[in-house]
Design a protein around this motif. Structure first.
Motif, PDB file in Angstrom:
ATOM      1  N   GLU A  93       0.568  -0.940   0.140  1.00  0.00           N
ATOM      2  CA  GLU A  93      -0.153  -0.135   0.072  1.00  0.00           C
ATOM      3  C   GLU A  93       1.137   1.369  -0.068  1.00  0.00           C
ATOM      4  OE1 GLU A  93      -3.033   0.655  -0.646  1.00  0.00           O
ATOM      5  OE2 GLU A  93      -2.962  -2.119  -0.797  1.00  0.00           O
ATOM      6  N   LYS A  94       1.766   0.896  -0.387  1.00  0.00           N
ATOM      7  CA  LYS A  94       2.618   2.331  -0.229  1.00  0.00           C
ATOM      8  C   LYS A  94       3.742   2.467  -2.233  1.00  0.00           C
ATOM      9  CE  LYS A  94       4.670   1.592   4.660  1.00  0.00           C
ATOM     10  NZ  LYS A  94       6.196   0.619   4.959  1.00  0.00           N
ATOM     11  N   TYR A  95       4.282   3.730  -2.400  1.00  0.00           N
ATOM     12  CA  TYR A  95       4.446   4.537  -3.202  1.00  0.00           C
ATOM     13  C   TYR A  95       2.990   4.104  -4.324  1.00  0.00           C
ATOM     14  CZ  TYR A  95       8.753   2.497  -0.980  1.00  0.00           C
ATOM     15  OH  TYR A  95       9.150   1.946  -0.010  1.00  0.00           O
ATOM     16  N   ARG A  96       1.957   4.341  -4.659  1.00  0.00           N
ATOM     17  CA  ARG A  96       1.204   4.800  -5.346  1.00  0.00           C
ATOM     18  C   ARG A  96       1.315   6.181  -5.398  1.00  0.00           C
ATOM     19  NH1 ARG A  96      -2.636   0.615  -5.679  1.00  0.00           N
ATOM     20  NH2 ARG A  96      -3.118  -0.401  -3.871  1.00  0.00           N
ATOM     21  N   ASN A  97       1.939   6.686  -4.781  1.00  0.00           N
ATOM     22  CA  ASN A  97       1.620   8.099  -5.042  1.00  0.00           C
ATOM     23  C   ASN A  97       2.831   9.248  -5.732  1.00  0.00           C
ATOM     24  OD1 ASN A  97       3.064   7.987  -2.774  1.00  0.00           O
ATOM     25  ND2 ASN A  97       2.100   9.714  -2.712  1.00  0.00           N
ATOM     26  N   LEU A  98       3.244   8.372  -6.020  1.00  0.00           N
ATOM     27  CA  LEU A  98       5.134   8.293  -6.974  1.00  0.00           C
ATOM     28  C   LEU A  98       4.352   8.806  -8.244  1.00  0.00           C
ATOM     29  CD1 LEU A  98       7.465   5.247  -6.090  1.00  0.00           C
ATOM     30  CD2 LEU A  98       7.846   8.175  -5.631  1.00  0.00           C
ATOM     31  N   PRO A  99       4.643   9.261  -9.479  1.00  0.00           N
ATOM     32  CA  PRO A  99       4.333  10.096 -10.901  1.00  0.00           C
ATOM     33  C   PRO A  99       5.298   9.375 -11.768  1.00  0.00           C
ATOM     34  CG  PRO A  99       6.287  11.823  -9.889  1.00  0.00           C
ATOM     35  CD  PRO A  99       6.384  10.697  -8.484  1.00  0.00           C
ATOM     36  N   PHE A 100       6.382   8.574 -11.692  1.00  0.00           N
ATOM     37  CA  PHE A 100       6.805   8.066 -12.213  1.00  0.00           C
ATOM     38  C   PHE A 100       6.351   6.045 -12.123  1.00  0.00           C
ATOM     39  CE2 PHE A 100       9.376   8.740  -8.781  1.00  0.00           C
ATOM     40  CZ  PHE A 100      10.121   7.809  -8.510  1.00  0.00           C
ATOM     41  N   ILE A 101       6.681   5.617 -13.005  1.00  0.00           N
ATOM     42  CA  ILE A 101       6.579   3.670 -12.730  1.00  0.00           C
ATOM     43  C   ILE A 101       8.471   3.414 -12.430  1.00  0.00           C
ATOM     44  CG2 ILE A 101       6.379   2.000 -13.651  1.00  0.00           C
ATOM     45  CD1 ILE A 101       3.953   3.451 -13.086  1.00  0.00           C
ATOM     46  N   GLY A 102       8.244   3.147 -11.432  1.00  0.00           N
ATOM     47  CA  GLY A 102       9.554   2.405 -11.034  1.00  0.00           C
ATOM     48  C   GLY A 102       9.361   1.440 -10.376  1.00  0.00           C
TER      49      GLY A 102
END
Length: 183
Positions: free
Chosen positions: A166-175
């Motif tokens: 449930e973390k990292y959803r708000n990143l503006p890129f795919i990593g």
């Protein structure tokens, strides 16, 4: 949140924000061309498709409505069993409607295959799929996907709606995450 906020947890940026936004606009143009003169119902698959659906809806010029479904497939660990449970169904009757399912990523294709059969049984005029990401090497059940943003390697990815715990959803890129995060 951006790459700098992740510190050592980020292994690499696979698709930068600018490429994502350019691709969303390209997909929207294709969808607008294909649905000219028709109304469209976007069906987002929660939770991962939230970012894709929001940006895609804003980029479209076609008259549209939006609705959401949440489905879960159970299996051991991170593997889908293909057994699907509807956690949130549509609020909209799709009979006679042109439906575009918006997905963040297609891995095995098992859940999406079930979802498409479920939707098609409700009598829509048409059902198509728009997926931002697809992992061709991971597909176990072929699914006809009309609009694909990017084919990516069979790696675990995060960002732009995709999560790890449930973390990292708000990143503006795919990593991708550094191995120490999940090992």
């Amino acid at each position: 949140m951006d790459a700098g906020d992740m510190g050592r947890d980020l292994e690499k940026v696979l698709i930068p924000e600018e490429e994502l936004q350019t691709k969303i606009k390209e997909l929207a143009q294709r969808i607008d061309d294909d649905y000219a003169g028709r109304e469209l119902l976007l069906v987002g698959v929660l939770r991962g498709a939230v970012m894709v659906m929001a940006d895609l809806a804003r980029a479209l010029h076609t008259p549209l409505e939006m609705d959401w479904m949440a489905v879960s497939s159970y299996g051991s660990g991170t593997k889908s069993s293909g057994v699907v449970r509807v956690l949130k169904d549509l609020d909209t009757d799709i009979t006679g409607r042109h439906v575009l399912v918006v997905e963040d990523i297609i891995d095995s294709g098992l859940t999406l295959s079930w979802l498409l059969q479920n939707l098609e049984s409700r009598g829509p005029a048409s059902v198509e799929v728009c997926a931002l990401l697809r992992k061709p090497e991971a597909i176990r059940t072929p699914v006809d996907v009309k609009y694909v943003g990017f084919d990516i390697p069979n790696e675990f990815v995060i960002g732009y709606g995709l999560d790890y715990a449930e973390k990292y959803r708000n990143l503006p890129f795919i990593g991708t995450l550094a191995p120490h995060v999940y090992s």
